[in-house]
Scaffold this active site. Structure first.
Site, PDB file in Angstrom:
ATOM      1  N   GLY A 103      -5.214 -10.707  -5.657  1.00 27.00           N
ATOM      2  CA  GLY A 103      -6.153 -11.080  -6.719  1.00 27.00           C
ATOM      3  C   GLY A 103      -6.571 -12.526  -6.519  1.00 27.00           C
ATOM      4  N   MET A 157       2.131  -9.610  -4.379  1.00 28.98           N
ATOM      5  CA  MET A 157       3.458  -9.217  -4.843  1.00 28.98           C
ATOM      6  C   MET A 157       4.543  -9.224  -3.757  1.00 28.98           C
ATOM      7  SD  MET A 157       2.291  -6.213  -7.518  1.00 28.98           S
ATOM      8  CE  MET A 157       3.929  -5.987  -8.188  1.00 28.98           C
ATOM      9  N   GLU A 158       4.232  -9.721  -2.563  1.00 32.03           N
ATOM     10  CA  GLU A 158       5.235  -9.644  -1.484  1.00 32.03           C
ATOM     11  C   GLU A 158       5.351 -10.889  -0.607  1.00 32.03           C
ATOM     12  OE1 GLU A 158       2.624  -7.334  -1.539  1.00 32.03           O
ATOM     13  OE2 GLU A 158       3.654  -5.756  -2.643  1.00 32.03           O
ATOM     14  N   GLU A 163      -3.964   1.054   4.562  1.00 29.51           N
ATOM     15  CA  GLU A 163      -4.031   0.055   5.642  1.00 29.51           C
ATOM     16  C   GLU A 163      -3.227   0.508   6.846  1.00 29.51           C
ATOM     17  OE1 GLU A 163      -4.424  -4.314   4.124  1.00 29.51           O
ATOM     18  OE2 GLU A 163      -2.734  -3.285   3.216  1.00 29.51           O
ATOM     19  N   ASP A 200      -9.698  -8.156  -6.247  1.00 34.25           N
ATOM     20  CA  ASP A 200     -10.016  -8.317  -7.678  1.00 34.25           C
ATOM     21  C   ASP A 200      -9.849  -9.787  -8.034  1.00 34.25           C
ATOM     22  OD1 ASP A 200      -6.991  -7.125  -7.397  1.00 34.25           O
ATOM     23  OD2 ASP A 200      -7.089  -8.723  -8.875  1.00 34.25           O
TER      24      ASP A 200
HETATM   25  N1  ADE Z   1      -2.738  -7.529  -5.484  1.00 31.17           N
HETATM   26  C1  ADE Z   1      -4.057  -7.296  -5.629  1.00 31.17           C
HETATM   27  N2  ADE Z   1      -4.498  -7.685  -6.834  1.00 31.17           N
HETATM   28  C2  ADE Z   1      -3.421  -8.195  -7.490  1.00 31.17           C
HETATM   29  C3  ADE Z   1      -3.226  -8.729  -8.771  1.00 31.17           C
HETATM   30  N3  ADE Z   1      -4.241  -8.830  -9.632  1.00 31.17           N
HETATM   31  N4  ADE Z   1      -1.971  -9.117  -9.116  1.00 31.17           N
HETATM   32  C4  ADE Z   1      -0.956  -9.009  -8.235  1.00 31.17           C
HETATM   33  N5  ADE Z   1      -1.074  -8.488  -7.014  1.00 31.17           N
HETATM   34  C5  ADE Z   1      -2.300  -8.091  -6.626  1.00 31.17           C
END
Ligand code: ADE
Length: 255
Positions: free
Chosen positions: A81, A195-196, A15, A219
């Protein structure tokens, strides 16, 4: 126009690599193991940087941007996700609130509450999120032109949507139906997991600076979450991010 920069923080290398060609008069600064790329995009002073993955890395990055670079606002881009039904691969989520799903100091404090703040959910800046959602909509309305029909087909993306609502963050990739079901059970209104974002939200709240979080769904946080992850970021998410950030800054400069 303020000469202080807007910070645009990318979670993934691809990115940032997609955004860097937009930068005019680049002035790189290396600090705390990070390369901060200062310059302008469409006349707007910006600083672009890779956050690193996870809440601690993102916290360090955000604190440096706000304190050392005096960033006036912060936009975080990346992938997530999908958790809620209907939040599909290829959709875009613009957060309205962020929460740390792995924060749990119970029974001393309610689950998810950040101790001594009285808060579990941190609000984004509504105007910034509105502008990013509008830019996202303009860009994904033309997803086929942007990404290419063959790429869309290979990820089974049909009609991408822009969603707005709760995004949850934790220091854990969510890799299974069991793990995402557990999150859905305790946080039924969560649209997506990453995650951030909630860490950056807390830092920006401490500094009193506006922020927003923009995520492309890579996902469904299920047992195939890791499959095609890297290819998706390269072929879809980084293309979306560049288009949305450029569209947003172009409209902002004109406004
Ligand atoms: N970022 C993208 N997909 C994720 C997932 N399944 N879990 C945590 N962070 C993500």
């Amino acid at each position: 126009m303020s000469r202080l920069p807007i910070a645009i923080v990318s979670a993934m290398h691809d990115e940032l690599r997609a955004l860097l060609p937009l930068l005019r008069d680049p002035q790189p600064v290396r600090l705390a193991g990070r390369d901060f790329h200062q310059g302008t995009v469409h006349g707007q002073p910006v600083v672009l940087v890779l956050s690193g993955i996870g809440k601690v890395a993102a916290t360090t990055t955000a604190a440096l941007l706000l304190h050392e670079f005096q960033a006036t606002e912060l936009v975080f881009t990346g992938v997530a996700g999908g958790l809620r039904r209907g939040v599909k691969v290829g959709d875009v989520v613009v957060a309205e609130q962020l929460l740390q799903h792995d924060m749990d100091a119970s029974p001393l404090f309610p689950r998810f509450e950040v101790p001594l703040t009285g808060r579990s959910r941190f609000d984004v800046h509504a105007g910034l999120a509105d502008a990013l959602a509008a830019a996202s909509q303009r860009c994904i309305d033309d997803a086929a032109a942007l990404i290419g029909s063959a790429h869309l087909l290979s990820f089974a993306i049909e009609t991408p949507l822009v969603h707005r609502g709760l995004v949850v963050s934790g220091d854990r990739f969510v890799p299974s139906v069991a793990a995402s079901d557990a999150l859905r059970q305790v946080l039924p209104d969560a649209l997506a997991v990453e995650m951030e974002g909630a860490a950056v939200a807390q830092v920006c709240a401490d500094f009193g600076r506006p922020f927003a979080v923009l995520r492309t769904i890579s996902d469904r946080a299920d047992d195939s979450a890791h499959v095609d992850f890297t290819r998706f970021i390269d072929e879809v998410a980084s293309v979306y991010t560049r288009a949305i950030v450029e569209d947003w800054l172009q409209h902002r400069v004109r406004a």
